[in-house]
Design an enzyme around this catalytic site. Structure first.
Site, mmCIF file in Angstrom:
data_model
loop_
_atom_site.group_PDB
_atom_site.id
_atom_site.type_symbol
_atom_site.label_atom_id
_atom_site.label_comp_id
_atom_site.label_asym_id
_atom_site.label_seq_id
_atom_site.Cartn_x
_atom_site.Cartn_y
_atom_site.Cartn_z
ATOM 1 N N VAL A 4 0.827 -1.199 0.000
ATOM 2 C CA VAL A 4 0.000 0.000 0.000
ATOM 3 C C VAL A 4 0.861 1.248 0.000
ATOM 4 O O VAL A 4 0.649 2.165 -0.800
ATOM 5 C CB VAL A 4 -0.953 0.008 1.206
ATOM 6 C CG1 VAL A 4 -1.665 1.349 1.314
ATOM 7 C CG2 VAL A 4 -1.973 -1.103 1.067
ATOM 8 N N ALA A 5 1.852 1.322 0.882
ATOM 9 C CA ALA A 5 2.631 2.545 1.003
ATOM 10 C C ALA A 5 4.011 2.224 1.547
ATOM 11 O O ALA A 5 4.219 1.221 2.224
ATOM 12 C CB ALA A 5 1.925 3.548 1.912
ATOM 13 N N GLU B 56 7.503 4.423 3.260
ATOM 14 C CA GLU B 56 7.845 5.693 3.903
ATOM 15 C C GLU B 56 9.163 6.288 3.422
ATOM 16 O O GLU B 56 9.917 6.870 4.206
ATOM 17 C CB GLU B 56 7.889 5.509 5.421
ATOM 18 C CG GLU B 56 9.049 4.651 5.936
ATOM 19 C CD GLU B 56 8.746 3.184 6.015
ATOM 20 O OE1 GLU B 56 7.764 2.737 5.391
ATOM 21 O OE2 GLU B 56 9.495 2.448 6.692
ATOM 22 N N ASN B 57 9.487 6.195 2.158
ATOM 23 C CA ASN B 57 10.746 6.736 1.668
ATOM 24 C C ASN B 57 10.870 8.212 2.051
ATOM 25 O O ASN B 57 9.949 8.992 1.811
ATOM 26 C CB ASN B 57 10.831 6.571 0.152
ATOM 27 C CG ASN B 57 10.703 5.124 -0.262
ATOM 28 O OD1 ASN B 57 11.404 4.253 0.241
ATOM 29 N ND2 ASN B 57 9.782 4.843 -1.172
ATOM 30 N N HIS C 228 0.277 7.320 8.775
ATOM 31 C CA HIS C 228 1.255 6.323 9.222
ATOM 32 C C HIS C 228 2.617 6.601 8.603
ATOM 33 O O HIS C 228 3.653 6.547 9.289
ATOM 34 C CB HIS C 228 0.783 4.917 8.860
ATOM 35 C CG HIS C 228 1.688 3.835 9.369
ATOM 36 N ND1 HIS C 228 1.547 3.263 10.601
ATOM 37 C CD2 HIS C 228 2.768 3.239 8.810
ATOM 38 C CE1 HIS C 228 2.487 2.355 10.788
ATOM 39 N NE2 HIS C 228 3.249 2.319 9.705
ATOM 40 N N GLU C 229 2.638 6.908 7.311
ATOM 41 C CA GLU C 229 3.920 7.184 6.652
ATOM 42 C C GLU C 229 4.523 8.495 7.150
ATOM 43 O O GLU C 229 5.743 8.623 7.255
ATOM 44 C CB GLU C 229 3.743 7.207 5.136
ATOM 45 C CG GLU C 229 3.096 5.963 4.532
ATOM 46 C CD GLU C 229 3.679 4.662 5.062
ATOM 47 O OE1 GLU C 229 4.920 4.554 5.195
ATOM 48 O OE2 GLU C 229 2.899 3.748 5.363
ATOM 49 N N HIS D 267 6.422 7.842 10.227
ATOM 50 C CA HIS D 267 7.738 7.242 9.998
ATOM 51 C C HIS D 267 8.829 8.292 9.815
ATOM 52 O O HIS D 267 10.016 7.970 9.927
ATOM 53 C CB HIS D 267 7.694 6.330 8.771
ATOM 54 C CG HIS D 267 7.293 4.927 9.079
ATOM 55 N ND1 HIS D 267 7.953 4.160 10.014
ATOM 56 C CD2 HIS D 267 6.310 4.137 8.564
ATOM 57 C CE1 HIS D 267 7.390 2.958 10.064
ATOM 58 N NE2 HIS D 267 6.386 2.922 9.207
ATOM 59 N N GLU E 207 7.907 0.012 13.354
ATOM 60 C CA GLU E 207 6.480 -0.117 13.052
ATOM 61 C C GLU E 207 5.584 0.075 14.267
ATOM 62 O O GLU E 207 4.524 0.691 14.165
ATOM 63 C CB GLU E 207 6.195 -1.475 12.398
ATOM 64 C CG GLU E 207 6.851 -1.668 11.037
ATOM 65 C CD GLU E 207 6.441 -0.610 10.030
ATOM 66 O OE1 GLU E 207 5.449 0.114 10.257
ATOM 67 O OE2 GLU E 207 7.130 -0.490 9.015
#
Length: 687
Positions: free
Chosen positions: A308-309, A311-312, A335-336, A339, A358
């Site tokens: 889904v995603a 977090e770069n 959520h990202e 991060h 996480e």
């Protein structure tokens, strides 16, 4: 059987000893910050022997041949005397052309001397190889030298080439990378361990009309060099280096955030997120301190994006299909964002403690949503996730070692096999427990701000977090909270099974109680049609609907009468909802062999090509009485699936149709995520 069930794991772990008022022993045998990094058996490299200061990538992308030609320059210094070999992580799909070294030589008055080096590539695991480079004798400890590697890489697990037909706009080819957990060793040779962080830069050349983005703090296009240029000024681990190139158009949605998407998606993405990202960033900063990465941009990727995603830093990757669901989009982006503090700024030093990223990011995400949207919404989302955690627990069994927070895995085990709901939800519950020990959420916010400030841009182990926690709250250390019977810190980290305690979620009762009530009505005999009719699902939040459907899925098989009435009551309404809702209803249809709605399964698989939707449906179809239907649909739609997903589905079909279907029996390394069917559907954030 899914990979997570096949994986062999070691159940042993050294017992944690917590410092108390009588002893100042370290929390466990793992080294503290400032000492040697912990062992990472997922890396073939000898990263302990070197400091990596910076690396530069010069890349040429060839969409026609689906090849990436690379020149990598690493700036290193040896930290130990008499080190004669540099060992990097690489991959079977990455072909080395040449390696040379530039080093200051005393015999030439300190001038830099370039030397061609010998090297060899040896097998390591099915997800990587080791690249051993013989170093010249002129290299001395603490003196910087450069290694230049010329290579070519094609279809490794980190690099996803998409023909134009697999994009949303069907106009231009596309490529993206996905480094988590240990895939980027097929993108460039590296110390592929989260224990090592450094800055990086890149120059990327592509055909005219292709936009390139990377996870970097600075980016520009040089018309003179006809190349995109990037620089990441803060140290990051190898897995957070990311690249995407294709038909991408930008739109600003805030003072420090921008959306990138294919033109056909841009307006929808902007309408969903305009103004919100800055709001969430501001809330996060008020809780955890300054956002250190400068930009927070988002790029929406085609449906072939395998998760889904991701977090770069500076550039979150997210799948375009999530735009269908506003609530899931909100949760996943927040959520990202979390991060940016937990995972990117402070990183788990080994993949055995992925919960440090996480679990903390999930806690931070829910602190942000509580401030932005209230406790009831946050509690509803948490109940939904914990319900999924217990579903996974029933699937795996109470004693499965992957349910530990500190999982000790054997050599050869892919760290991605640890990517399950426990790293998120059990980790979240442990962090919530630490917060409860403080007695004040705001005090715990202060601790997290201090934790980020102390360990920013480093990698940590559980010892670092817990020692800092007990030092920040000395009264808790005096009370020996780490050794409280039944809730010992050591037991939280090393015991199998569900969380030892869960936070109070009663504030979500106004949203969760209608779900429980309706579920009881549908599973009681006789059915109370009047009471059922009084519940209007069209007014529910998405998380209420998916929680209700998950409960029905858990109760399956249902009687044919119940299925018929469920379809009559809700099928038309559910058809108009987002993919997260429809995938659950269709799994209920499949698991209950409800043939009147089977055509909707075909229609869904024709239009959704993400593995998080495709794989669960095919596994359910092949696990029941609809195997022939699964084969028929696959052969009608396989041309629209990415080759990696196609091989995954072929593997599923082969397991049940070996006598009728001739397909490859083994997917390539890194092809299939290790999550179970439940995890594929429920773990809808990667990291």
């Amino acid at each position: 059987m899914s990979d997570i069930q096949r994986t062999t794991l070691c159940c042993c772990r050294k017992v944690l000893t917590i410092p108390n008022n009588k002893s100042e022993k370290s929390i466990n045998s793992m080294p503290a910050m400032g000492q040697s990094p912990p062992v990472d058996i997922a890396s073939a490299s000898n990263f302990h022997s070197f400091t990596l200061r910076h690396f530069h990538l010069s890349l040429q992308l060839n969409f026609r041949d689906k090849e990436m030609t690379g020149r990598q320059v690493l700036e290193l210094c040896s930290t130990k005397p008499d080190v004669q070999t540099l060992v990097l992580d690489t991959h079977q799909s990455l072909l080395i052309h040449s390696i040379d070294c530039k080093v200051h030589s005393a015999s030439t008055g300190g001038d830099q001397v370039r030397t061609s080096l010998t090297y060899r590539v040896d097998p390591f695991t099915d997800y990587g190889s080791s690249l051993s480079i013989c170093l010249p004798a002129a290299i001395r400890p603490q003196h910087t030298f450069q290694i230049t590697i010329r290579y070519k890489t094609t279809d490794g697990p980190a690099i996803w080439w998409l023909d134009s037909e697999l994009t949303c706009g069907n106009s231009k080819p596309f490529v993206f990378t996905q480094g988590h957990s240990v895939c980027n060793r097929s993108f460039f040779p590296c110390f592929d361990t989260p224990a090592v962080k450094c800055t990086y830069s890149a120059t990327v050349r592509v055909p005219e009309g292709v936009q390139v983005l990377m996870s970097a703090t600075r980016s520009a296009y040089s018309a003179h060099e006809k190349a995109f240029q990037f620089h990441m000024e803060y140290p990051v681990p190898a897995y957070l280096v990311a690249l995407v190139a294709g038909d991408l158009t930008p739109a600003d949605i805030g003072p420090r955030s921008r959306i990138w998407a294919e033109p056909c998606l841009l307006s929808a993405a902007v309408s969903k997120l305009s103004g919100l990202v800055e709001r969430w960033l501001t809330v996060a900063e008020s809780l955890f301190g300054p956002y250190v990465w400068g930009r927070y941009d988002i790029v929406f990727l085609p449906p072939s994006f395998p998760i889904v995603a991701m977090e770069n830093p500076c550039l979150t990757f997210i799948i375009s299909s999530i735009l269908e669901s506003s609530e899931f989009l909100v949760i996943d982006v927040i959520h990202e964002i979390a991060h940016g503090w937990f995972g990117n700024a402070v990183t788990n030093a080994t993949w055995e403690e992925m919960w440090l990223s996480e679990g903390l990011a999930t806690y931070a995400q829910r602190r942000i949503t509580t401030e932005a949207y209230g406790s009831a919404f946050t509690c509803l989302e948490t109940v939904f996730r914990l319900d999924a955690l217990h579903r996974q627990m029933r699937l795996l069994g109470d004693n499965n070692p992957v349910s530990k927070l500190q999982v000790k895995f054997e050599p050869g085990v892919n760290p991605s096999s640890l990517m399950n709901l426990f790293t998120y939800e059990k980790g979240y519950c442990f962090v919530s427990y630490l917060s409860q020990l403080c007695g004040d959420t705001k005090r715990f916010d202060s601790f997290l701000r201090a934790y980020i400030e102390k360990f920013k841009f480093t990698s940590v182990v559980a010892q670092d977090l817990l020692e800092f926690f007990l030092g920040f709250f000395p009264e808790l250390k005096e009370r020996c909270v780490a050794n409280r019977e039944g809730l010992e810190f050591e037991r939280w980290l090393n015991a199998c099974g569900p969380p030892l305690a869960v936070p109070d979620l009663s504030q979500g009762g106004s949203l969760t109680e209608p779900v429980e009530s309706l579920f009881r009505l549908w599973t009681s005999e006789p059915l109370d049609s009047a009471a059922i009719a009084r519940q209007d699902l069209s007014t529910w939040r998405t998380f209420q609907t998916v929680l209700f459907l998950d409960k029905l899925l858990d109760r399956s098989p249902l009687s044919h009468e119940v299925m018929t009435r469920l379809s009559h009551s809700y099928s038309t309404l559910l058809d108009s909802m987002n993919a997260e809702v429809r995938i659950r209803w269709l799994q209920i249809v499949v698991r209950n062999c409800y043939y009147p709605d089977l055509y909707k399964v075909r229609r869904f698989l024709e239009s959704h090509t993400s593995r998080m939707y495709t794989v669960p449906l095919y596994e359910d179809l092949c696990g029941g009485a609809m195997k022939s239907f699964a084969v028929e649909v696959f052969y009608q739609t396989q041309a629209r699936l990415h080759i990696n997903l196609r091989k995954t589905v072929q593997q599923i079909l082969t397991q049940t149709f070996s006598a009728f279907v001739t397909v490859p029996t083994a997917p390539p390394s890194g092809d299939r995520p290790p999550d179970t069917t439940v995890a594929l559907r429920d773990v809808n954030v990667l990291a």
